[in-house]
Design a protein around this motif. Sequence first.
Motif, PDB file in Angstrom:
ATOM      1  N   GLU A  54     -13.347   0.998  -2.645  1.00 55.21           N
ATOM      2  CA  GLU A  54     -12.479   1.869  -3.436  1.00 55.21           C
ATOM      3  C   GLU A  54     -11.492   2.629  -2.549  1.00 55.21           C
ATOM      4  O   GLU A  54     -10.317   2.751  -2.884  1.00 55.21           O
ATOM      5  CB  GLU A  54     -13.329   2.855  -4.244  1.00 55.21           C
ATOM      6  N   ALA A  55     -11.962   3.128  -1.414  1.00 61.71           N
ATOM      7  CA  ALA A  55     -11.084   3.900  -0.522  1.00 61.71           C
ATOM      8  C   ALA A  55      -9.937   3.034   0.004  1.00 61.71           C
ATOM      9  O   ALA A  55      -8.789   3.480   0.056  1.00 61.71           O
ATOM     10  CB  ALA A  55     -11.892   4.479   0.638  1.00 61.71           C
ATOM     11  N   ASP A  56     -10.252   1.788   0.375  1.00 65.65           N
ATOM     12  CA  ASP A  56      -9.213   0.884   0.862  1.00 65.65           C
ATOM     13  C   ASP A  56      -8.230   0.526  -0.250  1.00 65.65           C
ATOM     14  O   ASP A  56      -7.023   0.446  -0.018  1.00 65.65           O
ATOM     15  CB  ASP A  56      -9.827  -0.387   1.446  1.00 65.65           C
ATOM     16  N   ARG A  57      -8.750   0.291  -1.450  1.00 72.00           N
ATOM     17  CA  ARG A  57      -7.876  -0.005  -2.594  1.00 72.00           C
ATOM     18  C   ARG A  57      -6.917   1.150  -2.835  1.00 72.00           C
ATOM     19  O   ARG A  57      -5.719   0.949  -3.047  1.00 72.00           O
ATOM     20  CB  ARG A  57      -8.700  -0.261  -3.860  1.00 72.00           C
ATOM     21  N   HIS A  58      -7.448   2.366  -2.816  1.00 72.75           N
ATOM     22  CA  HIS A  58      -6.617   3.547  -3.053  1.00 72.75           C
ATOM     23  C   HIS A  58      -5.543   3.677  -1.971  1.00 72.75           C
ATOM     24  O   HIS A  58      -4.373   3.912  -2.277  1.00 72.75           O
ATOM     25  CB  HIS A  58      -7.490   4.806  -3.093  1.00 72.75           C
ATOM     26  N   TYR A  59      -5.933   3.506  -0.717  1.00 73.92           N
ATOM     27  CA  TYR A  59      -4.975   3.601   0.393  1.00 73.92           C
ATOM     28  C   TYR A  59      -3.865   2.558   0.241  1.00 73.92           C
ATOM     29  O   TYR A  59      -2.681   2.871   0.377  1.00 73.92           O
ATOM     30  CB  TYR A  59      -5.697   3.413   1.738  1.00 73.92           C
ATOM     31  N   LEU A  60      -4.250   1.310  -0.028  1.00 68.88           N
ATOM     32  CA  LEU A  60      -3.266   0.239  -0.132  1.00 68.88           C
ATOM     33  C   LEU A  60      -2.349   0.418  -1.337  1.00 68.88           C
ATOM     34  O   LEU A  60      -1.151   0.138  -1.264  1.00 68.88           O
ATOM     35  CB  LEU A  60      -3.970  -1.121  -0.194  1.00 68.88           C
ATOM     36  N   LYS A  61      -2.900   0.903  -2.431  1.00 68.68           N
ATOM     37  CA  LYS A  61      -2.072   1.132  -3.619  1.00 68.68           C
ATOM     38  C   LYS A  61      -1.045   2.222  -3.346  1.00 68.68           C
ATOM     39  O   LYS A  61       0.125   2.089  -3.709  1.00 68.68           O
ATOM     40  CB  LYS A  61      -2.949   1.525  -4.808  1.00 68.68           C
ATOM     41  N   GLU A  62      -1.468   3.293  -2.695  1.00 66.54           N
ATOM     42  CA  GLU A  62      -0.534   4.371  -2.344  1.00 66.54           C
ATOM     43  C   GLU A  62       0.524   3.884  -1.352  1.00 66.54           C
ATOM     44  O   GLU A  62       1.699   4.220  -1.469  1.00 66.54           O
ATOM     45  CB  GLU A  62      -1.287   5.574  -1.767  1.00 66.54           C
ATOM     46  N   TRP A  63       0.091   3.075  -0.391  1.00 68.18           N
ATOM     47  CA  TRP A  63       1.034   2.523   0.585  1.00 68.18           C
ATOM     48  C   TRP A  63       2.093   1.685  -0.126  1.00 68.18           C
ATOM     49  O   TRP A  63       3.299   1.850   0.127  1.00 68.18           O
ATOM     50  CB  TRP A  63       0.278   1.678   1.616  1.00 68.18           C
ATOM     51  N   ALA A  64       1.660   0.783  -1.003  1.00 65.94           N
ATOM     52  CA  ALA A  64       2.608  -0.083  -1.726  1.00 65.94           C
ATOM     53  C   ALA A  64       3.554   0.753  -2.583  1.00 65.94           C
ATOM     54  O   ALA A  64       4.774   0.546  -2.573  1.00 65.94           O
ATOM     55  CB  ALA A  64       1.853  -1.086  -2.590  1.00 65.94           C
ATOM     56  N   ARG A  65       3.005   1.710  -3.295  1.00 66.82           N
ATOM     57  CA  ARG A  65       3.826   2.561  -4.163  1.00 66.82           C
ATOM     58  C   ARG A  65       4.893   3.291  -3.348  1.00 66.82           C
ATOM     59  O   ARG A  65       6.056   3.341  -3.730  1.00 66.82           O
ATOM     60  CB  ARG A  65       2.927   3.556  -4.897  1.00 66.82           C
ATOM     61  N   GLU A  66       4.488   3.858  -2.221  1.00 66.78           N
ATOM     62  CA  GLU A  66       5.436   4.603  -1.382  1.00 66.78           C
ATOM     63  C   GLU A  66       6.508   3.696  -0.788  1.00 66.78           C
ATOM     64  O   GLU A  66       7.678   4.082  -0.725  1.00 66.78           O
ATOM     65  CB  GLU A  66       4.700   5.354  -0.269  1.00 66.78           C
ATOM     66  N   GLU A  67       6.128   2.500  -0.346  1.00 67.71           N
ATOM     67  CA  GLU A  67       7.108   1.578   0.230  1.00 67.71           C
ATOM     68  C   GLU A  67       8.154   1.172  -0.804  1.00 67.71           C
ATOM     69  O   GLU A  67       9.347   1.144  -0.509  1.00 67.71           O
ATOM     70  CB  GLU A  67       6.418   0.323   0.783  1.00 67.71           C
ATOM     71  N   PHE A  68       7.707   0.855  -2.013  1.00 64.91           N
ATOM     72  CA  PHE A  68       8.661   0.459  -3.046  1.00 64.91           C
ATOM     73  C   PHE A  68       9.508   1.655  -3.485  1.00 64.91           C
ATOM     74  O   PHE A  68      10.710   1.515  -3.707  1.00 64.91           O
ATOM     75  CB  PHE A  68       7.950  -0.178  -4.238  1.00 64.91           C
ATOM     76  N   LYS A  69       8.893   2.815  -3.585  1.00 65.56           N
ATOM     77  CA  LYS A  69       9.640   4.010  -3.993  1.00 65.56           C
ATOM     78  C   LYS A  69      10.680   4.378  -2.933  1.00 65.56           C
ATOM     79  O   LYS A  69      11.807   4.751  -3.267  1.00 65.56           O
ATOM     80  CB  LYS A  69       8.666   5.174  -4.200  1.00 65.56           C
ATOM     81  N   LYS A  70      10.300   4.249  -1.672  1.00 65.01           N
ATOM     82  CA  LYS A  70      11.200   4.602  -0.570  1.00 65.01           C
ATOM     83  C   LYS A  70      12.464   3.735  -0.588  1.00 65.01           C
ATOM     84  O   LYS A  70      13.540   4.193  -0.229  1.00 65.01           O
ATOM     85  CB  LYS A  70      10.453   4.427   0.761  1.00 65.01           C
ATOM     86  N   ASN A  71      12.330   2.508  -1.039  1.00 65.31           N
ATOM     87  CA  ASN A  71      13.447   1.569  -0.985  1.00 65.31           C
ATOM     88  C   ASN A  71      14.069   1.288  -2.349  1.00 65.31           C
ATOM     89  O   ASN A  71      14.873   0.364  -2.478  1.00 65.31           O
ATOM     90  CB  ASN A  71      12.973   0.256  -0.356  1.00 65.31           C
ATOM     91  N   LYS A  72      13.746   2.078  -3.350  1.00 68.36           N
ATOM     92  CA  LYS A  72      14.219   1.784  -4.705  1.00 68.36           C
ATOM     93  C   LYS A  72      15.726   1.901  -4.864  1.00 68.36           C
ATOM     94  O   LYS A  72      16.294   1.277  -5.747  1.00 68.36           O
ATOM     95  CB  LYS A  72      13.514   2.661  -5.728  1.00 68.36           C
ATOM     96  N   ASP A  73      16.389   2.656  -4.019  1.00 70.47           N
ATOM     97  CA  ASP A  73      17.828   2.841  -4.155  1.00 70.47           C
ATOM     98  C   ASP A  73      18.635   1.925  -3.233  1.00 70.47           C
ATOM     99  O   ASP A  73      19.852   2.079  -3.123  1.00 70.47           O
ATOM    100  CB  ASP A  73      18.201   4.303  -3.886  1.00 70.47           C
ATOM    101  N   ALA A  74      17.964   0.976  -2.596  1.00 68.25           N
ATOM    102  CA  ALA A  74      18.670   0.055  -1.703  1.00 68.25           C
ATOM    103  C   ALA A  74      19.657  -0.789  -2.508  1.00 68.25           C
ATOM    104  O   ALA A  74      19.345  -1.242  -3.608  1.00 68.25           O
ATOM    105  CB  ALA A  74      17.670  -0.844  -0.979  1.00 68.25           C
ATOM    106  N   ILE A  75      20.840  -0.970  -1.953  1.00 68.37           N
ATOM    107  CA  ILE A  75      21.853  -1.766  -2.654  1.00 68.37           C
ATOM    108  C   ILE A  75      22.398  -2.911  -1.799  1.00 68.37           C
ATOM    109  O   ILE A  75      23.006  -3.830  -2.328  1.00 68.37           O
ATOM    110  CB  ILE A  75      23.029  -0.884  -3.146  1.00 68.37           C
ATOM    111  N   ASP A  76      22.157  -2.862  -0.509  1.00 63.61           N
ATOM    112  CA  ASP A  76      22.632  -3.920   0.381  1.00 63.61           C
ATOM    113  C   ASP A  76      21.825  -5.198   0.123  1.00 63.61           C
ATOM    114  O   ASP A  76      20.614  -5.232   0.312  1.00 63.61           O
ATOM    115  CB  ASP A  76      22.512  -3.487   1.840  1.00 63.61           C
ATOM    116  N   GLU A  77      22.518  -6.237  -0.312  1.00 61.71           N
ATOM    117  CA  GLU A  77      21.864  -7.491  -0.711  1.00 61.71           C
ATOM    118  C   GLU A  77      21.041  -8.095   0.428  1.00 61.71           C
ATOM    119  O   GLU A  77      19.922  -8.553   0.217  1.00 61.71           O
ATOM    120  CB  GLU A  77      22.927  -8.474  -1.189  1.00 61.71           C
ATOM    121  N   ASP A  78      21.591  -8.100   1.641  1.00 63.34           N
ATOM    122  CA  ASP A  78      20.862  -8.662   2.782  1.00 63.34           C
ATOM    123  C   ASP A  78      19.611  -7.851   3.090  1.00 63.34           C
ATOM    124  O   ASP A  78      18.554  -8.421   3.378  1.00 63.34           O
ATOM    125  CB  ASP A  78      21.757  -8.721   4.017  1.00 63.34           C
ATOM    126  N   ALA A  79      19.702  -6.541   3.021  1.00 59.80           N
ATOM    127  CA  ALA A  79      18.545  -5.690   3.281  1.00 59.80           C
ATOM    128  C   ALA A  79      17.464  -5.912   2.223  1.00 59.80           C
ATOM    129  O   ALA A  79      16.274  -5.968   2.542  1.00 59.80           O
ATOM    130  CB  ALA A  79      18.962  -4.220   3.310  1.00 59.80           C
TER     131      ALA A  79
END
Length: 88
Positions: free
Chosen positions: A39-64
Motif C-alpha cells: 500500500e505504501a509503495d502504491r501511494h508513493y507511486l500514485k502521488e509521483w505520477a499525479r505530480e509529474e502529470f500535473k507539473k507538465n499539464k501546461d506544456a505546449i511545445d510539441e517536441d517536449a
Amino acid sequence: MAGARLLPPALTLKQFLRRQQVLQLYRRILQAIRRVPTEADRHYLKEWAREEFKKNKDAIDEDAIRMMITQGNMQLQELERTLQLANS
C-alpha cells in the motif's frame, strides 16, 4: 457580464490526438500501479505520477510533449518489468 466564463480555445486535431495519448499513458500507469503489492509503495507511486502529470499539464511545445510521452512509456515499461520480476 462579470460572471461569464471564457471558453478555452479549440484544440487542433494534432493537439487532441496528443492529449488522448497523454491520458491513455496516465491511465496505463495508474493501472500498473494498482498491481504494486504494498500500500505504501502504491501511494508513493500514485502521488509521483499525479505530480509529474500535473507539473507538465501546461506544456505546449510539441517536441517536449512527445519526449515526455516517450519517457513516460519507458518508465511504465520499467515498472511493468519490475512487477513481473516481483511476481516470479
